[in-house]
Design a protein around this motif. Structure first.
Motif, mmCIF file in Angstrom:
data_model
loop_
_atom_site.group_PDB
_atom_site.id
_atom_site.type_symbol
_atom_site.label_atom_id
_atom_site.label_comp_id
_atom_site.label_asym_id
_atom_site.label_seq_id
_atom_site.Cartn_x
_atom_site.Cartn_y
_atom_site.Cartn_z
ATOM 1 N N ALA A 169 0.830 -1.203 0.000
ATOM 2 C CA ALA A 169 0.000 0.000 0.000
ATOM 3 C C ALA A 169 0.863 1.252 0.000
ATOM 4 N N GLY A 170 1.988 1.194 0.727
ATOM 5 C CA GLY A 170 2.909 2.324 0.732
ATOM 6 C C GLY A 170 3.468 2.607 -0.650
ATOM 7 N N MET A 171 3.804 1.570 -1.391
ATOM 8 C CA MET A 171 4.328 1.747 -2.751
ATOM 9 C C MET A 171 3.243 2.294 -3.682
ATOM 10 N N ILE A 172 2.008 1.857 -3.488
ATOM 11 C CA ILE A 172 0.893 2.395 -4.276
ATOM 12 C C ILE A 172 0.726 3.889 -4.003
ATOM 13 N N TYR A 173 0.792 4.259 -2.720
ATOM 14 C CA TYR A 173 0.625 5.667 -2.367
ATOM 15 C C TYR A 173 1.770 6.517 -2.918
ATOM 16 N N ARG A 174 2.985 5.987 -2.883
ATOM 17 C CA ARG A 174 4.131 6.721 -3.422
ATOM 18 C C ARG A 174 3.978 6.957 -4.923
ATOM 19 N N THR A 175 3.382 5.991 -5.614
ATOM 20 C CA THR A 175 3.245 6.097 -7.069
ATOM 21 C C THR A 175 2.093 7.004 -7.478
ATOM 22 N N PHE A 176 0.934 6.859 -6.811
ATOM 23 C CA PHE A 176 -0.280 7.556 -7.255
ATOM 24 C C PHE A 176 -0.748 8.662 -6.310
ATOM 25 N N GLY A 177 -0.277 8.649 -5.066
ATOM 26 C CA GLY A 177 -0.790 9.605 -4.096
ATOM 27 C C GLY A 177 -2.208 9.298 -3.679
ATOM 28 N N LEU A 178 -2.625 8.033 -3.867
ATOM 29 C CA LEU A 178 -3.983 7.593 -3.570
ATOM 30 C C LEU A 178 -3.953 6.265 -2.812
ATOM 31 N N LEU A 179 -4.999 6.038 -2.031
ATOM 32 C CA LEU A 179 -5.138 4.751 -1.342
ATOM 33 C C LEU A 179 -6.496 4.104 -1.599
ATOM 34 N N ASP A 180 -7.415 4.853 -2.211
ATOM 35 C CA ASP A 180 -8.731 4.305 -2.501
ATOM 36 C C ASP A 180 -8.646 3.317 -3.657
ATOM 37 N N ILE A 181 -9.174 2.120 -3.453
ATOM 38 C CA ILE A 181 -9.044 1.050 -4.443
ATOM 39 C C ILE A 181 -9.600 1.466 -5.800
ATOM 40 N N ARG A 182 -10.782 2.096 -5.803
ATOM 41 C CA ARG A 182 -11.411 2.463 -7.070
ATOM 42 C C ARG A 182 -10.619 3.558 -7.785
ATOM 43 N N ALA A 183 -10.111 4.520 -7.019
ATOM 44 C CA ALA A 183 -9.333 5.604 -7.618
ATOM 45 C C ALA A 183 -7.995 5.091 -8.144
ATOM 46 N N VAL A 184 -7.366 4.182 -7.408
ATOM 47 C CA VAL A 184 -6.099 3.613 -7.848
ATOM 48 C C VAL A 184 -6.290 2.820 -9.135
ATOM 49 N N SER A 185 -7.388 2.074 -9.231
ATOM 50 C CA SER A 185 -7.656 1.299 -10.443
ATOM 51 C C SER A 185 -7.769 2.205 -11.670
#
Length: 531
Positions: A169-185
């Motif tokens: 999740a930390g790597m996802i946030y670093r890449t997109f600045g988001l944690l919401d599953i739908r927004a990340v998708s």
């Protein structure tokens, strides 16, 4: 408001713990019935109007901490709320049904709802961590030495496993600045290449694979679900409901990564080997709780196979099997508790004459066994029909039949408890509430099979048309599997040997952690090859 699903069980559990008198149990029952009714009303809203979203503080969707209910998540909520009623009825006269127990039991329900509804990766991590603590305490609640050992193994393995999700999740946030599953998708469609997602996907899928207890990460599950001194209803809620949270997260995370990563083939084979190893391990057990625990591994493997066959029919068959497994596995664990209480042993070879000694328990057990083995007209036959109907590949059909015959052989062994004569153990007074709850769930295994087509349409909006000739052929195959299972039991299993030696193989704590690391490396290597 979706937040009610998470907060209400926890608050009611706290209130019941505080009052600690004769009003606590009625409060729990009244609440649970109302809670299930509210879940049903929200299910109808989602069915008619589409997904519901609740954002904290009125912030923008995708940025706010959100709870999200679509057709699958609200179905999971409804299933949990309804089955919890049966669990409470079963436990009402039990010695362990005291303030500390029902506080933890209700808190666990709220945490499961959080896992089903949360749309935020960090919130999911928090719910996983807190639920791990609650489950560990429930396993150890009787404070026996073996239970404490099993509970601590469960706790440490799952805490370490959840840390993989946190890093991902930390790597996802670093890449997109988001944690919401739908927004990340949605954001993933903007990536220039999928390789940037290899590490976060691998990390998060290790956590999900551990929670679903797939090969080779399942050794913790028999310790947790089959702990000798744990109350039967704890084993039932873990195998019937809580294990499904891992399967649900698998569905959600795969949807999130779908724009860039497709690992259906990898997880298809993981599911198949999980199912086969699960029933092989079950065949080697004497303890009825361990037989059922290893069959949870096997049935979760079958669900994973269905989810990864790249077919709508198989996918919804797997989702329906989540529901079916919750019913018949809960029934089996609840009746196993009553059988042990009556006979004073959990050894499947020492328990005989169940039909004569406990006829209503035997009936509930029989219905559940017919459900899990896929007998015609029972719920397992419908979900297995849907999974099998999702492929026209002869090889895949053979693999599914291998899983089915393994399940059948195991429950031929389990069914030997029904027959014969046995005077072992002193007669005890039967609990009418416990029998009623188990019998209700057992009969539900039949009714959800008879009305399988209508339920598929109502619960999932998926039109299922069962072909009479195909269904009849599968019924004939089922009877042949029963005959083969009886022959295999009398020829090999009954006499012990290699199967029993295999059944007693289990990983130590260090072995489980090593397997976790190896699984992560294998997953990342496969991703690099595929992508």
């Amino acid at each position: 408001m979706l937040g009610i699903f998470v907060l209400a069980p926890i608050l009611v559990g706290v209130i019941a713990y505080i009052i600690r008198d004769q009003w606590a149990k009625p409060l729990l029952f009244i609440f649970q019935i109302g809670y299930a009714a509210y879940a049903f009303s929200q299910f109808l809203v989602v069915k008619e109007s589409g997904p519901l979203v609740w954002n904290t503080g009125g912030y923008t969707d995708g940025i706010a901490l959100s709870l999200y209910a679509d057709s699958i998540s609200i179905f999971m909520v409804l299933m949990t709320a309804v089955i919890y009623i049966a669990f409470l009825i079963y436990s009402v006269n039990a010695e362990y049904f005291v303030s500390k127990f029902f506080f933890l039991f209700m808190v666990l329900q709220g945490l499961m709802m959080g896992l089903y509804l949360s749309s935020d990766l960090f919130n999911i991590f928090v719910f996983l961590e807190v639920s791990t603590v609650v489950v560990a305490i429930l396993i150890m609640i009787n404070k026996e030495k073996q239970a404490i050992y099993d509970g601590m193994i469960y706790f440490f393995v799952n805490v370490i496993g959840s840390s993989f999700l946190l890093f991902g999740a930390g790597m996802i946030y670093r890449t997109f600045g988001l944690l919401d599953i739908r927004a990340v998708s949605e954001a993933m469609t903007l990536l220039e290449g999928p390789k940037a997602m290899i590490l976060p996907y691998g990390l998060m899928m290790v956590t999900v694979s551990l929670k679903t207890a797939v090969t080779p990460l399942f050794s913790w599950l028999p310790k947790a679900h089959g702990t000798p001194s744990a109350p039967p209803v704890v084993s039932a809620v873990l195998s019937g409901l809580y294990i499904k949270s891992g399967v649900y997260l698998f569905i959600r995370f795969n949807e999130m990564y779908a724009p860039v990563i497709d690992m259906h083939q990898f997880f298809f084979w993981v599911g198949f080997f999980t199912s086969v190893i699960g029933f092989i391990m079950a065949l080697g057990q004497h303890d009825i709780k361990l037989i059922l625990a290893y069959h949870t591994v096997s049935q979760v493997g079958l669900i994973m196979v269905g989810l990864n066959m790249a077919s709508d029919y198989a996918f919804w068959g797997a989702v329906y099997h989540i529901f079916n497994h919750a019913i018949f596995k809960s029934t089996l664990f609840l009746t196993a508790g009553m059988i042990y209480h009556e006979y004073g042993t959990r050894d499947v070879y020492e328990i005989r004459g169940l039909i004569k000694r406990m006829p209503w328990v035997a009936l509930a057990t029989t219905f559940a066994m017919l459900g899990i083995t896929g007998a015609p007209f029972f719920n397992g036959s419908i979900s297995k029909y849907m999974i099998a109907h999702g492929t026209h590949d002869y090889g895949t059909t053979i693999l599914l039949n291998i899983i089915n015959i393994g399940t059948t052989m195991s429950f031929v062994k389990y069914a030997t408890m029904l027959f014969g004569e046995n005077t072992k153990g002193a007669r005890v007074k039967s609990d009418i509430y416990a029998i009623g709850a188990a019998l209700f769930l057992g009969v539900t295994s039949l009714m959800t099979g008879i009305f399988g087509e209508a339920l598929s349409e109502f619960l999932f909006g998926f039109e299922l048309h069962v072909n009479a000739s195909e269904y009849t052929q599968k019924g004939i195959v089922y009877l042949l599997m029963i005959v083969a299972g009886i022959g295999f039991y009398n020829g090999i299993i009954k006499h012990g040997g290699l199967i029993q030696r295999i059944g007693h193989i289990e990983l130590t704590f260090n072995g489980i952690i090593t397997a976790m690391a190896g699984y992560f490396i294998a997953l990342v290597l496969c991703l690099n090859i595929i992508l």
